[in-house]
Enzyme design. Structure first.
Site, PDB file in Angstrom:
ATOM      1  N   SER A  94       0.808  -1.218   0.000  1.00 15.07           N
ATOM      2  CA  SER A  94       0.000   0.000   0.000  1.00 15.07           C
ATOM      3  C   SER A  94       0.842   1.269   0.000  1.00 15.07           C
ATOM      4  O   SER A  94       0.303   2.351   0.205  1.00 15.07           O
ATOM      5  CB  SER A  94      -0.932   0.012   1.231  1.00 15.07           C
ATOM      6  N   LYS A 146      -6.665   3.340   8.446  1.00 18.33           N
ATOM      7  CA  LYS A 146      -5.793   4.322   7.805  1.00 18.33           C
ATOM      8  C   LYS A 146      -6.445   5.712   7.806  1.00 18.33           C
ATOM      9  O   LYS A 146      -5.774   6.719   8.011  1.00 18.33           O
ATOM     10  CB  LYS A 146      -5.479   3.885   6.377  1.00 18.33           C
TER      11      LYS A 146
END
Length: 806
Positions: free
Chosen positions: A675, A718
């Site tokens: 990511s 996140k």
């Protein structure tokens, strides 16, 4: 009307219409036939071989009349074979075989049942049902529920063919006899033949019962003569005491509700016990075995609470959040209230430590009014821990499954298999493989413990497994469970959990329940943010407990009359200096510094990416203790930048004259995951072009060589990390737009979330460019001549000048 359909040859099995049974298929041609059927309409012809030992049958080796079956389930087993669940539909005749080397493909025509209108169908059906009831009373191998099924079919008197097919499926007849019944088109002739067969079987069973009764009387007489012998009295103690014990066991066996198999097994064991000396070691083994079987909850059940509203309130009272597990439990209760026979679900709660997986299992038991048992699988290495030891071993005992059910006292408890990902394997066996049968809804109705050597029905048990990581659970075992992810609590949820559960609990545990103590919301928030770093609430509860203990000491020293107000400023006095700090963004735009966000087992964190360009010979350096996935992402990021060099205003050979260093701070902490690709690209482009990255922008996403932005996981965590760090704009992959709703509403309102599909879009939003439209036009042009030499890059001069865009 004929049609073509795949054929599956069977060994020693005849499938009748309305018959459901599992089949294990291992031959290559048969597996291909099933695959072809699944690709079409899931229909397959089921026809028996004339000789079961023929491994490669031809058309002449297969009966010409079979049954069309519907494939309800099909899955691959680890040993390469295929398990398939089929349901018989209609008799068919095989008219011919088609040329097909991969599998048998046949042309079939349906067989229509014929009923003679001159005969009394209802009377014949009633006669057959009564004969079948008499047969079941003598043959204990047929489950009693078959009687009610047959009675319902006979009562309607609408489908005599189904009555015959249902009964013949329960009989242990020769293959030729069953095939003859299958091929007979006259329904009433089939019923008459079945009635004749059943009466013959009843005569045989009655003779066998008389023989057993005679043998039993002779053995009882021999046993009595044995104990009447004075020499045996000296060897075995008081025979009357032993006889009383046997009588007591016999009475328990007769009164205990259990399966027919268990009754027969205990009767045989009791006969052996009567022949033994009471002081022998073998007699002790047999006694223990009988005690174990009798003590199991064969028919004991707790009445379930099926009030969905009340169960929902119970779950809400015990746990805050955890919406998905709660929703699944309420769905199960709703189905249970509508369906009489429903197999217990097998749930697997997966999440970090301390999120309430184990306590949720106890709450489910309370909500459903079931007994609760917990079995910890952490460190289990021996298969016998699950399935027990065979009685041939000294000190043999049943496995933990059976032991726990005995402790539960009912056969429908909530059974929590804790830490299922912590099992290990050694020379004593693989316990995870032993759990395959336990956790398979299609197999656990006949679970066989090595010690008991009896089939025990686990289908009513509601199994709940817990694990911290799916990667540690073997694939076949994971396939049998319904996984519910519990990613962890947000700071908002931790705040509510603290106020509702943790603070009252710790006040009670530390003896200050009746003391005036108030925790300010800012104090709890400071403990969460600066003294804990976890996805669960265990550390949070410990820190709150520490505060309560400090207060308890002051109460003992100064009395209970004083009041305590715990606010954010007083937290260091109780807990000392802060141990953690949340990452925050830079105050100004910086060249080569990009804000990333990452998922950890403790929740989301900020992950800063730094890039620097120095004179060199083309080295690409990556540091920060990165795992293999991030190392490869960095290589892909560099390749993408090189492929876009001319669009970015760089010389095509810029990478040969400079060294590029990408670093992730906090180098002692390992980092990995797919990511951070777009984060690294942004840092590299910023360092090469000397264009600053916006300080209030964060991003997450993986990159391909073509610049596509791939989806990621953990978006909720996140997003929270970005919000805590002061980020105003969060860039995410376009494929993750559907997951935005998982981010709390307050966080979504505080940030602008941009979903992108390509790296060019990321650069437009992330780089501090005065005219993004001109920059976008430059990127979209397929090829541009180099505007700036590599010397400008090395010297640190801006390389993109909007006036040079043509």
């Amino acid at each position: 009307m004929s049609r073509r359909i795949p054929l599956l040859p069977l060994r020693d099995i005849i499938v009748f219409p309305n018959m459901v049974l599992p089949l294990f298929v291992g031959r290559e041609r048969s597996i291909k036939a099933l695959e072809a059927a699944m690709a079409q309409d899931k229909e397959v012809v089921l026809s028996a071989q004339k000789k079961a030992k023929t491994n490669e049958p031809s058309a002449d080796d297969i009966f010409r009349v079979g049954t069309v079956g519907i494939i309800d389930q099909l899955f691959q087993l680890p040993d390469g074979t295929v398990k398939v669940l089929v349901r018989g539909k209609q008799r068919v005749k095989i008219e011919g075989y088609q040329e097909n080397d991969a599998y048998f493909e046949v042309e079939i025509t349906p067989i229509q049942d014929f009923i003679d209108p001159a005969k009394d169908v209802a009377a014949l059906m009633k006669q057959l049902r009564e004969t079948f009831e008499a047969y079941v009373a003598l043959n204990k191998r047929i489950p009693p529920e078959m009687l009610s099924l047959v009675a319902k079919i006979e009562e309607k008197a609408e489908d005599p063919a189904r009555l015959g097919d249902t009964i013949v499926a329960q009989l242990a007849l020769k293959l030729r006899d069953k095939q003859e019944i299958l091929e007979n088109e006259d329904v009433l002739q089939r019923l008459e033949k079945l009635d004749t067969i059943l009466k013959e079987e009843i005569d045989i069973l009655q003779v066998e019962r008389k023989i057993r009764t005679r043998v039993k009387k002779q053995m009882e007489k021999s046993q009595k003569d044995f104990y009447d012998n004075p020499q045996n009295k000296e060897m075995g103690g008081d025979p009357n005491e032993f006889k009383n014990e046997i009588d007591e066991l016999e009475e328990k066996i007769s009164q205990k509700a259990m399966s027919d198999e268990a009754h027969d097994k205990l009767s045989r064991e009791l006969k052996k016990l009567k022949m033994m000396s009471p002081m022998s070691a073998e007699a002790t083994v047999v006694r223990n075995y009988i005690d174990w079987v009798i003590s199991l909850p064969w028919d004991e059940v707790t009445e379930e609470r099926l009030d969905v509203a009340e169960a929902h309130q119970t779950l809400e009272d015990d746990h805050y959040g955890l919406d998905k597990p709660k929703e699944r439990i309420l769905e199960y209760l709703s189905v249970q209230s509508l369906v009489t026979e429903h197999k217990g679900p097998i749930l697997c709660l997966v999440g970090p430590p301390g999120v309430g997986k184990t306590s949720l299992g106890r709450s489910i038991a309370t909500a459903t009014n079931r007994n609760f048992i917990r079995l910890s699988l952490g460190g289990v290495r021996d298969e016998a821990e699950i399935r027990g030891h065979r009685r041939t071993y000294i000190g043999a005992m049943p496995g933990k499954i059976v032991q726990s059910l005995r402790k539960a006292g009912s056969n429908n408890p909530v059974f929590l298999l804790d830490e299922i990902d912590k099992m290990s394997t050694d020379f004593r066996g693989d316990p995870s493989s032993a759990l395959l049968e336990v956790l398979d809804p299609e197999q656990n109705s006949t679970f066989n413990d090595h010690y008991l050597d009896l089939d025990y029905d686990l289908s009513k048990v509601m199994f709940i497994c817990t694990a911290n990581s799916l990667q540690q659970i073997p694939g076949p075992l994971l396939d049998r469970m319904e996984v519910i992810q519990i990613p962890g609590y947000t700071d908002f949820e931790k705040l509510e959990i603290s106020k509702r559960y943790l603070i009252p609990k710790q006040r009670k545990n530390n003896g200050i329940e009746d003391v005036e103590v108030s925790f300010a919301q800012g104090a709890i928030g400071r403990i969460i943010g600066q003294y804990t770093r976890e996805a669960g609430v265990r550390s949070l509860e410990r820190e709150i407990g520490t505060v309560c203990r400090k207060i308890a000491r002051q109460v003992v020293e100064n009395g209970k009359e004083q009041e305590f107000e715990v606010d954010a400023r007083s937290i260091p006095k109780y807990l000392g200096p802060p141990r953690f700090k949340h990452d925050t963004i830079e105050e100004e735009d910086q060249v080569g510094i990009t804000n990333g966000v990452a998922w950890t087992q403790y929740g989301g964190v900020m992950l800063i990416s730094e890039a620097s360009v120095i004179p060199g010979k083309g080295k690409f350096i990556i540091t920060g203790k990165l795992g293999d996935v991030m190392q490869e992402s960095a290589q892909a990021a560099m390749t993408y930048v090189r492929s876009r060099a001319m669009n970015l205003g760089l010389s095509p050979d810029f990478h040969q004259k400079v060294d590029i260093h990408v670093h992730f701070p906090e180098g002692a902490l390992p980092k990995d995951g797919p990511s951070a690709g777009i984060t690294m690209v942004t840092s590299i482009v910023s360092a090469l072009t000397q264009i600053p990255v916006r300080h209030n922008v964060a991003m997450t996403g993986e990159i391909t060589l073509r610049g596509r932005v791939l989806p990621i996981g953990g978006l909720k965590e996140k997003g929270l990390a970005a919000h805590r760090g002061g980020v105003k704009t969060l860039i995410i992959p376009k494929d993750n737009a559907k997951d935005i709703r998982e981010i709390p509403k307050a966080v979504r309102k505080a940030m602008t979330i941009i979903a992108v599909d390509h790296m060019d879009e990321v650069l437009q939003h992330a780089l501090a460019i005065e005219n993004p439209e001109v920059f976008r036009a430059r990127l979209e042009k397929p090829l541009l001549p180099p505007d700036v030499s590599i010397d400008h890059v090395v010297a640190g001069q801006p390389v993109l000048d909007d006036s040079k865009v043509h």
